[in-house]
Design a protein around this motif. Structure first.
Motif, PDB file in Angstrom:
ATOM      1  N   GLN A  47      -5.781   2.150   1.759  1.00 55.03           N
ATOM      2  CA  GLN A  47      -5.772   1.857   2.851  1.00 55.03           C
ATOM      3  C   GLN A  47      -6.102   0.718   3.903  1.00 55.03           C
ATOM      4  OE1 GLN A  47      -9.560   4.955   2.314  1.00 55.03           O
ATOM      5  NE2 GLN A  47      -8.202   6.574   2.689  1.00 55.03           N
ATOM      6  N   ARG A  48      -6.224  -0.196   3.286  1.00 55.11           N
ATOM      7  CA  ARG A  48      -6.571  -1.175   3.734  1.00 55.11           C
ATOM      8  C   ARG A  48      -6.513  -2.854   2.948  1.00 55.11           C
ATOM      9  NH1 ARG A  48      -9.388  -2.999   8.547  1.00 55.11           N
ATOM     10  NH2 ARG A  48     -10.682  -0.873   8.799  1.00 55.11           N
ATOM     11  N   ILE A  49      -5.965  -3.649   3.193  1.00 52.10           N
ATOM     12  CA  ILE A  49      -5.720  -4.313   2.472  1.00 52.10           C
ATOM     13  C   ILE A  49      -6.808  -6.133   3.192  1.00 52.10           C
ATOM     14  CG2 ILE A  49      -4.340  -6.751   1.461  1.00 52.10           C
ATOM     15  CD1 ILE A  49      -2.869  -4.361   1.012  1.00 52.10           C
ATOM     16  N   GLN A  50      -7.871  -6.864   2.756  1.00 51.86           N
ATOM     17  CA  GLN A  50      -8.035  -7.980   3.800  1.00 51.86           C
ATOM     18  C   GLN A  50      -7.850  -9.223   3.116  1.00 51.86           C
ATOM     19  OE1 GLN A  50     -12.560  -7.382   4.259  1.00 51.86           O
ATOM     20  NE2 GLN A  50     -11.920  -6.277   5.695  1.00 51.86           N
ATOM     21  N   PHE A  51      -7.414 -10.579   3.353  1.00 54.60           N
ATOM     22  CA  PHE A  51      -6.986 -12.056   2.786  1.00 54.60           C
ATOM     23  C   PHE A  51      -8.317 -12.291   3.307  1.00 54.60           C
ATOM     24  CE2 PHE A  51      -4.822 -15.999   3.181  1.00 54.60           C
ATOM     25  CZ  PHE A  51      -4.917 -15.454   2.196  1.00 54.60           C
ATOM     26  N   GLU A  52      -8.881 -12.945   2.694  1.00 51.59           N
ATOM     27  CA  GLU A  52      -9.887 -13.533   3.540  1.00 51.59           C
ATOM     28  C   GLU A  52      -9.842 -15.806   3.084  1.00 51.59           C
ATOM     29  OE1 GLU A  52     -14.571 -14.871   2.241  1.00 51.59           O
ATOM     30  OE2 GLU A  52     -14.026 -13.001   2.578  1.00 51.59           O
ATOM     31  N   ASP A  53      -9.764 -16.096   4.072  1.00 52.50           N
ATOM     32  CA  ASP A  53      -9.390 -17.472   3.804  1.00 52.50           C
ATOM     33  C   ASP A  53     -10.186 -18.071   3.609  1.00 52.50           C
ATOM     34  OD1 ASP A  53      -7.865 -19.905   3.627  1.00 52.50           O
ATOM     35  OD2 ASP A  53      -6.816 -19.875   5.085  1.00 52.50           O
ATOM     36  N   LYS A  54     -11.219 -18.253   4.570  1.00 54.18           N
ATOM     37  CA  LYS A  54     -12.188 -19.050   4.524  1.00 54.18           C
ATOM     38  C   LYS A  54     -13.338 -18.127   5.362  1.00 54.18           C
ATOM     39  CE  LYS A  54      -9.908 -23.057   6.348  1.00 54.18           C
ATOM     40  NZ  LYS A  54      -9.773 -24.267   7.864  1.00 54.18           N
ATOM     41  N   LYS A  55     -14.940 -18.764   5.083  1.00 54.94           N
ATOM     42  CA  LYS A  55     -15.562 -17.394   5.430  1.00 54.94           C
ATOM     43  C   LYS A  55     -15.220 -16.470   6.744  1.00 54.94           C
ATOM     44  CE  LYS A  55     -20.673 -17.599   5.000  1.00 54.94           C
ATOM     45  NZ  LYS A  55     -21.942 -18.029   5.544  1.00 54.94           N
ATOM     46  N   TRP A  56     -15.013 -17.240   8.058  1.00 54.16           N
ATOM     47  CA  TRP A  56     -15.218 -16.216   8.925  1.00 54.16           C
ATOM     48  C   TRP A  56     -13.760 -16.435   9.755  1.00 54.16           C
ATOM     49  CZ3 TRP A  56     -18.833 -14.121   9.599  1.00 54.16           C
ATOM     50  CH2 TRP A  56     -20.592 -14.592   9.440  1.00 54.16           C
ATOM     51  N   ASP A  57     -12.648 -16.256   8.471  1.00 58.71           N
ATOM     52  CA  ASP A  57     -11.511 -16.226   8.707  1.00 58.71           C
ATOM     53  C   ASP A  57     -10.350 -15.010   7.329  1.00 58.71           C
ATOM     54  OD1 ASP A  57      -8.290 -16.399   9.358  1.00 58.71           O
ATOM     55  OD2 ASP A  57      -8.622 -18.226   8.536  1.00 58.71           O
ATOM     56  N   ILE A  58     -10.380 -13.949   8.466  1.00 57.66           N
ATOM     57  CA  ILE A  58     -10.248 -12.740   7.931  1.00 57.66           C
ATOM     58  C   ILE A  58      -9.119 -11.643   8.330  1.00 57.66           C
ATOM     59  CG2 ILE A  58     -11.128 -10.385   6.526  1.00 57.66           C
ATOM     60  CD1 ILE A  58     -14.092 -11.409   6.944  1.00 57.66           C
ATOM     61  N   LEU A  59      -7.814 -12.214   7.685  1.00 60.61           N
ATOM     62  CA  LEU A  59      -6.974 -11.193   7.972  1.00 60.61           C
ATOM     63  C   LEU A  59      -6.665  -9.725   7.451  1.00 60.61           C
ATOM     64  CD1 LEU A  59      -4.091 -13.378   7.516  1.00 60.61           C
ATOM     65  CD2 LEU A  59      -5.448 -13.187   9.901  1.00 60.61           C
ATOM     66  N   SER A  60      -6.709  -8.626   8.056  1.00 60.49           N
ATOM     67  CA  SER A  60      -6.499  -6.673   7.483  1.00 60.49           C
ATOM     68  C   SER A  60      -6.021  -6.586   8.229  1.00 60.49           C
ATOM     69  CB  SER A  60      -7.902  -6.449   7.914  1.00 60.49           C
ATOM     70  OG  SER A  60      -7.720  -6.288   9.466  1.00 60.49           O
ATOM     71  N   ILE A  61      -4.886  -5.811   7.171  1.00 57.74           N
ATOM     72  CA  ILE A  61      -3.984  -4.046   7.403  1.00 57.74           C
ATOM     73  C   ILE A  61      -4.699  -3.005   6.467  1.00 57.74           C
ATOM     74  CG2 ILE A  61      -1.577  -3.443   6.778  1.00 57.74           C
ATOM     75  CD1 ILE A  61      -0.965  -6.278   5.158  1.00 57.74           C
ATOM     76  N   ALA A  62      -4.595  -2.101   8.374  1.00 59.64           N
ATOM     77  CA  ALA A  62      -5.403  -0.575   7.829  1.00 59.64           C
ATOM     78  C   ALA A  62      -4.365   0.655   8.019  1.00 59.64           C
ATOM     79  CB  ALA A  62      -6.211  -0.665   8.722  1.00 59.64           C
ATOM     80  N   LYS A  63      -4.087   1.424   7.551  1.00 58.02           N
ATOM     81  CA  LYS A  63      -3.096   2.300   7.202  1.00 58.02           C
ATOM     82  C   LYS A  63      -3.651   3.596   7.641  1.00 58.02           C
ATOM     83  CE  LYS A  63       0.462   4.251   3.892  1.00 58.02           C
ATOM     84  NZ  LYS A  63       1.341   4.495   2.827  1.00 58.02           N
ATOM     85  N   HIS A  64      -3.121   4.070   9.408  1.00 56.33           N
ATOM     86  CA  HIS A  64      -3.147   5.443   9.617  1.00 56.33           C
ATOM     87  C   HIS A  64      -1.879   6.141   8.801  1.00 56.33           C
ATOM     88  CE1 HIS A  64      -5.663   8.639  11.531  1.00 56.33           C
ATOM     89  NE2 HIS A  64      -4.582   8.783  12.245  1.00 56.33           N
ATOM     90  N   VAL A  65      -2.326   7.528   8.566  1.00 56.83           N
ATOM     91  CA  VAL A  65      -1.609   8.671   8.411  1.00 56.83           C
ATOM     92  C   VAL A  65      -1.829  10.101   8.561  1.00 56.83           C
ATOM     93  CG1 VAL A  65      -0.231   9.895   6.835  1.00 56.83           C
ATOM     94  CG2 VAL A  65      -0.867   7.853   6.007  1.00 56.83           C
ATOM     95  N   ASP A  66      -1.397  10.310  10.131  1.00 58.48           N
ATOM     96  CA  ASP A  66      -0.745  11.268  10.966  1.00 58.48           C
ATOM     97  C   ASP A  66      -0.783  12.504   9.737  1.00 58.48           C
ATOM     98  OD1 ASP A  66      -1.203  13.842  12.387  1.00 58.48           O
ATOM     99  OD2 ASP A  66      -1.485  12.341  13.954  1.00 58.48           O
ATOM    100  N   ASP A  67      -1.433  13.587   9.090  1.00 62.48           N
ATOM    101  CA  ASP A  67      -0.716  14.316   8.654  1.00 62.48           C
ATOM    102  C   ASP A  67       0.030  15.446   9.209  1.00 62.48           C
ATOM    103  OD1 ASP A  67      -1.551  13.110   5.652  1.00 62.48           O
ATOM    104  OD2 ASP A  67      -3.366  14.606   6.058  1.00 62.48           O
ATOM    105  N   LYS A  68      -0.294  15.344  10.435  1.00 59.39           N
ATOM    106  CA  LYS A  68       0.248  17.425  11.554  1.00 59.39           C
ATOM    107  C   LYS A  68       2.210  16.344  11.708  1.00 59.39           C
ATOM    108  CE  LYS A  68      -3.785  19.597  13.503  1.00 59.39           C
ATOM    109  NZ  LYS A  68      -4.564  19.948  14.262  1.00 59.39           N
ATOM    110  N   THR A  69       1.992  14.781  12.519  1.00 59.95           N
ATOM    111  CA  THR A  69       3.432  14.145  12.934  1.00 59.95           C
ATOM    112  C   THR A  69       3.850  13.260  11.364  1.00 59.95           C
ATOM    113  OG1 THR A  69       2.041  12.060  13.537  1.00 59.95           O
ATOM    114  CG2 THR A  69       2.144  14.705  14.849  1.00 59.95           C
ATOM    115  N   ASN A  70       2.997  13.468  10.255  1.00 58.06           N
ATOM    116  CA  ASN A  70       3.737  12.349   9.673  1.00 58.06           C
ATOM    117  C   ASN A  70       3.881  11.196  10.308  1.00 58.06           C
ATOM    118  OD1 ASN A  70       5.829  15.056   8.335  1.00 58.06           O
ATOM    119  ND2 ASN A  70       4.495  14.275   7.357  1.00 58.06           N
ATOM    120  N   ILE A  71       3.308  10.407  10.813  1.00 61.70           N
ATOM    121  CA  ILE A  71       3.236   9.278  11.429  1.00 61.70           C
ATOM    122  C   ILE A  71       2.432   8.334  11.270  1.00 61.70           C
ATOM    123  CG2 ILE A  71       3.246   8.073  13.633  1.00 61.70           C
ATOM    124  CD1 ILE A  71       4.686   9.734  14.895  1.00 61.70           C
ATOM    125  N   VAL A  72       2.954   6.861  10.710  1.00 64.05           N
ATOM    126  CA  VAL A  72       2.691   6.156   9.628  1.00 64.05           C
ATOM    127  C   VAL A  72       1.715   4.729  10.680  1.00 64.05           C
ATOM    128  CG1 VAL A  72       2.100   4.756   7.830  1.00 64.05           C
ATOM    129  CG2 VAL A  72       2.830   6.569   6.885  1.00 64.05           C
TER     130      VAL A  72
END
Length: 507
Positions: free
Chosen positions: A249-274
């Motif tokens: 569902q989510r991936i976070q990449f922490e480079d420095k203490k306050w430098d966080i990159l993230s990816i979130a995945k949301h799935v709509d089960d009704k429309t099959n849209i990701v």
């Protein structure tokens, strides 16, 4: 207030520590150790030539370890360490056994699992010679530079603790040639030899490794750490790699203490849209896709025969346990196929899924030219077969796991069925809201001719199925908003129909 006192309490040994030490000492034969070391070196050279594959393999194992709530992943670079943690299920004893083996897998017949914990996990040794793993009750280390690996006699004394001194001398006499030729860790499968760890090493204190997480893996990358940081950043900036992961569902990449990159995945089960959204310090980017299970393709001898694919499978009894085998038929003789996972052979069907990209207004669009479009749950770098949208299947992969194996009768079967079904997939989204849906059909057939008068069998099989599908499958949305076959329409290039329609409207 009550108090209690234990009298003559007997301390219990740690069962996890015992299992780690026992597995180490099972590697007690010089001949098999040399063979295992050679095998591991060989698969390491063939399978993991790119840094992104190691990251993908760790992601795949995390995705397979998901609980019912999904799984979240944290990646951190600290000095020379790449730290990978997730909140999925901790390693079981069977998982541990799989990791310290070259053959066992906990995913043998589980269709819901994607990767191959064991062989796939060996990717962590691509550029790392020291690997810490902390999960559940386990805490162990693989260390290529361990002093114990430098001395033949010291090592084999340690792994044969029950031998008397007389028995040890007989053992060394029987293995004198192996001792003379001994090249230290080069003759030992150090990737299968875990050392128990009592406490968190100082370089990892204060990192995500030392936090409360279900699975924590720390890789000492040495000078390669900076290159891996850039590789992982590049992957995260193109989040489509998450499209076909089942549970992440989510991936976070922490480079420095306050430098966080993230990816979130949301799935709509009704429309099959990701929706995949990467959130960076100064940039939020969201891309949407229609993701669907395209077809359940039968994995039966009848289906192979109907598709004119020379392949059969059979189930044999092996000591009261089912064992599945697959064969290619060559000159009417069955030739074993050993590279297809048993979970695929044993299943009644295999699934092919696809993802169609949407623009900002929600209309379907083809992916960019020359973008690799094939997935085996994670993206491959196969540019030989390019489609207008992403296609995911249980392909048999090349040794480096970056391409679909070209000489593979199993892949021939998949490619034929992709060709046979691709028109119906595109037809399923035909409506006035997706007016450009026909741009999702491959504009041409794949080139079948190779050098030296050879034929690309995968291209041939896809083309065969695609040609059949174009004739048999309704996919054209006509002026009455009905989907019909191409033989049922007339294309008016003169514009006469529009004139007649206008005159009728005036009348």
């Amino acid at each position: 207030m009550f108090s209690a006192e234990l009298v003559n309490a007997i301390p219990l040994s740690d069962p996890y520590k015992e299992l780690v030490e026992k597995s180490f000492k099972e590697n007690n034969a010089p001949k098999s150790n040399r063979e295992s070391a050679s095998y591991l070196k060989e698969i390491g050279a063939d399978m993991y030539t790119d840094r992104d594959r190691m990251f993908y393999e760790l992601l795949q194992n995390a995705d397979d370890a998901s609980s019912l709530r999904g799984v979240k992943v944290m990646v951190q670079i600290k000095d020379n360490y790449l730290i990978f943690t997730h909140d999925g299920l901790s390693f079981s004893r069977q998982d541990f056994r799989s990791i310290v083996s070259t053959a066992n897998s906990t995913k043998r017949l589980d269709r819901k699992k994607t990767g191959y914990k064991g062989i796939g996990f060996k990717s962590v040794f691509t550029d790392s010679e020291r690997v810490y793993i902390k999960t559940g009750g386990f805490f162990f280390l693989f260390d290529k530079d361990a002093d114990l690996f430098k001395d033949f006699r010291a090592f084999y004394r340690y792994v044969n603790p029950l031998y008397t001194e007389e028995q040890l001398q007989i053992f060394f006499k029987d293995n004198v040639e192996y001792e003379k030729e001994f090249e230290g860790v080069n003759h030992l499968p150090w990737q299968l030899l875990p050392f128990w760890v009592e406490g968190c090493p100082s370089p990892l204190l204060g990192t995500s490794f030392s936090r409360n997480c279900n699975v924590a893996i720390a890789l000492d990358m040495g000078v390669a750490a900076e290159k891996y940081k850039e590789t992982i950043k590049g992957i995260i900036q193109k989040p489509r790699f998450m499209l076909f992961l089942r549970n992440t569902q989510r991936i976070q990449f922490e480079d420095k203490k306050w430098d966080i990159l993230s990816i979130a995945k949301h799935v709509d089960d009704k429309t099959n849209i990701v929706r995949l959204k990467n959130s960076f310090a100064q940039n939020d980017n969201e891309v949407s896709y229609i993701v669907r299970e395209g077809s359940e393709i039968p994995v039966t001898n009848e289906a192979f025969k109907d598709c004119d694919i020379p392949m059969v499978k059979e189930c044999q009894d092996a000591g009261g346990q089912e064992k599945w085998y697959m064969y290619q038929i060559i000159d009417n003789l069955p030739v074993p196929i050993t590279s297809i996972p048993e979970r695929i052979i044993a299943a009644d069907t295999t699934s092919v899924s696809y993802a169609i990209m949407l623009d900002e207004t929600g209309n379907v669009i083809p992916i960019t030219d020359k973008t690799p479009s094939l997935y085996a749950y994670l993206p491959m770098e196969d540019r030989r077969y390019l489609f207008p949208f992403f296609i995911n299947a249980d392909f048999e992969l090349s040794s480096n796991r970056q391409e679909a194996k070209r000489v593979s009768v199993w892949n021939e079967y998949l490619f034929y069925n992709i060709g046979k079904n691709i028109v119906s997939w595109v037809s399923s989204i035909a409506n006035p809201n997706h007016s450009d849906y026909l741009s999702l059909l491959p504009p041409s057939f794949f080139t079948e001719e190779l050098e030296e008068n050879k034929t690309d069998r995968l291209a041939f099989q896809f083309n065969r199925g695609y040609k059949e599908s174009l004739v048999e499958t309704p996919f054209v949305l006509n002026d009455k908003l009905k989907i019909v076959c191409q033989d049922d329409i007339v294309i008016d290039e003169s514009g006469f129909a529009a004139v007649v329609q206008h005159q009728r409207s005036v009348a």
